[in-house]
Design an enzyme around this catalytic site. Structure first.
Site, PDB file in Angstrom:
ATOM      1  N   GLY A 167       0.807  -1.207   0.000  1.00  0.00           N
ATOM      2  CA  GLY A 167       0.000   0.000   0.000  1.00  0.00           C
ATOM      3  C   GLY A 167       0.843   1.259   0.000  1.00  0.00           C
TER       4      GLY A 167
ATOM      5  CG  ASN B 147       0.786   1.447   4.816  1.00  0.00           C
ATOM      6  OD1 ASN B 147       0.469   2.086   5.806  1.00  0.00           O
ATOM      7  ND2 ASN B 147       0.492   1.860   3.583  1.00  0.00           N
TER       8      ASN B 147
ATOM      9  CB  SER C 270      -5.590   2.008  13.272  1.00  0.00           C
ATOM     10  OG  SER C 270      -6.395   3.123  13.570  1.00  0.00           O
TER      11      SER C 270
ATOM     12  CE1 TYR D 194      -8.685   1.008   8.819  1.00  0.00           C
ATOM     13  CE2 TYR D 194      -8.732   2.048  10.986  1.00  0.00           C
ATOM     14  CZ  TYR D 194      -8.106   1.831   9.766  1.00  0.00           C
ATOM     15  OH  TYR D 194      -6.896   2.435   9.511  1.00  0.00           O
ATOM     16  CB  SER D 195     -12.222  -1.204  15.775  1.00  0.00           C
ATOM     17  OG  SER D 195     -12.377   0.197  15.713  1.00  0.00           O
TER      18      SER D 195
ATOM     19  CE  LYS E   4      -5.477  -0.587  10.139  1.00  0.00           C
ATOM     20  NZ  LYS E   4      -4.315  -0.848   9.259  1.00  0.00           N
TER      21      LYS E   4
ATOM     22  CB  ILE F 271      -2.005  10.195   9.874  1.00  0.00           C
ATOM     23  CG1 ILE F 271      -1.631   9.390  11.128  1.00  0.00           C
ATOM     24  CG2 ILE F 271      -0.763  10.637   9.117  1.00  0.00           C
ATOM     25  CD1 ILE F 271      -0.785  10.134  12.142  1.00  0.00           C
TER      26      ILE F 271
END
Length: 240
Positions: free
Chosen positions: A9, A86, A138, A151-152, A155, A184
């Site tokens: 990525g 990544n 993350s 997503y959580s 990660k 970010i």
């Protein structure tokens, strides 16, 4: 022979910043990306301007056959000293409205992608008895974030995989760590209420991709030779 870093990525954002930083550190780069040809070429050009070689590798990390086809010929000749996992993306929604496709694809990119890329490389690292694996997780994997159950989960799973793999390969001098960025300055935050978010961050600003890349650079250096199985946060103090 120059050492090699494989970054997934890496056509833009945090991945591109990591690729450029490791090139400046003296590594030749295997630059993976899925579809952003323009971004990948721009990053590759910057790496070459820094005096290092860059090999663009266009494949989807979730496609095991594509990963094998891209990496197998290269791995017959050379073994990366560094792998940075990544590649990632988000499809945010509260769970009650989340589709099974959004759940599955997010987990596939972050977890299956990590497996597909890392397994063939780490098996060769074991023979060489050296290497570094850095997984970009993350803050969402460490604390609850509404609308990011998939997503959580992905990660958090990556953090767990980091810890287990670190134990498995430590005796062969392979170090495995995770880096957990907070908010970010990348495309992923472009549509978020940035001013509101800044108010929640103790440092009152977003982080930069280069600040994440600096931590990765440290973890790949000799200064981090006794650090493995750890999760290093780069989040401006929003979670401790």
């Amino acid at each position: 022979m120059s050492k090699i870093a494989l970054i997934t990525g890496a056509s833009k954002g945090i991945g591109a910043a990591i690729a450029l930083q490791l090139a400046e550190d003296g590594y030749d780069i295997w630059l993976n990306y899925r579809s952003d040809d323009e971004g990948a070429e721009k990053t590759a050009a910057a790496i070459r301007e820094a005096g290092r070689e860059c090999t663009p590798l266009k494949f989807d990390v979730t496609d095991e056959e594509a990963v094998e086809n891209a990496l197998a010929p290269l791995l017959q000749e050379e073994v990366p000293y560094i792998v940075v996992n990544n590649a990632g993306f988000a499809r945010d929604s509260i769970m009650m409205m989340m589709s099974s496709d959004d759940w599955n694809k997010v987990l596939q990119v972050h977890l299956t992608g990590f497996f597909n890329v890392t397994k063939p490389v780490v098996s060769r690292m074991l023979r060489k008895r050296t290497g570094r694996i850095i997984n970009i997780a993350s803050t969402s994997g460490e604390t609850g974030v509404a609308g990011q159950t998939n997503y959580s989960a992905a990660k958090a799973g990556l953090i767990g995989a980091t810890r287990s793999l670190a134990v498995e390969v430590a005796k062969r001098n392979i170090l495995v760590n995770a880096v957990t960025p907070g908010f970010i300055e990348t495309d992923m935050v472009a549509e978020l209420p940035v001013d509101q978010i800044k108010g929640q961050i103790p440092l009152k600003r977003l982080g930069t991709p280069q600040e994440v890349a600096g931590v990765v650079s440290f973890l790949c250096s000799d200064k981090a030779s006794y650090i493995t199985g750890q999760t290093i946060a780069v989040n401006g103090g929003i979670h401790t």
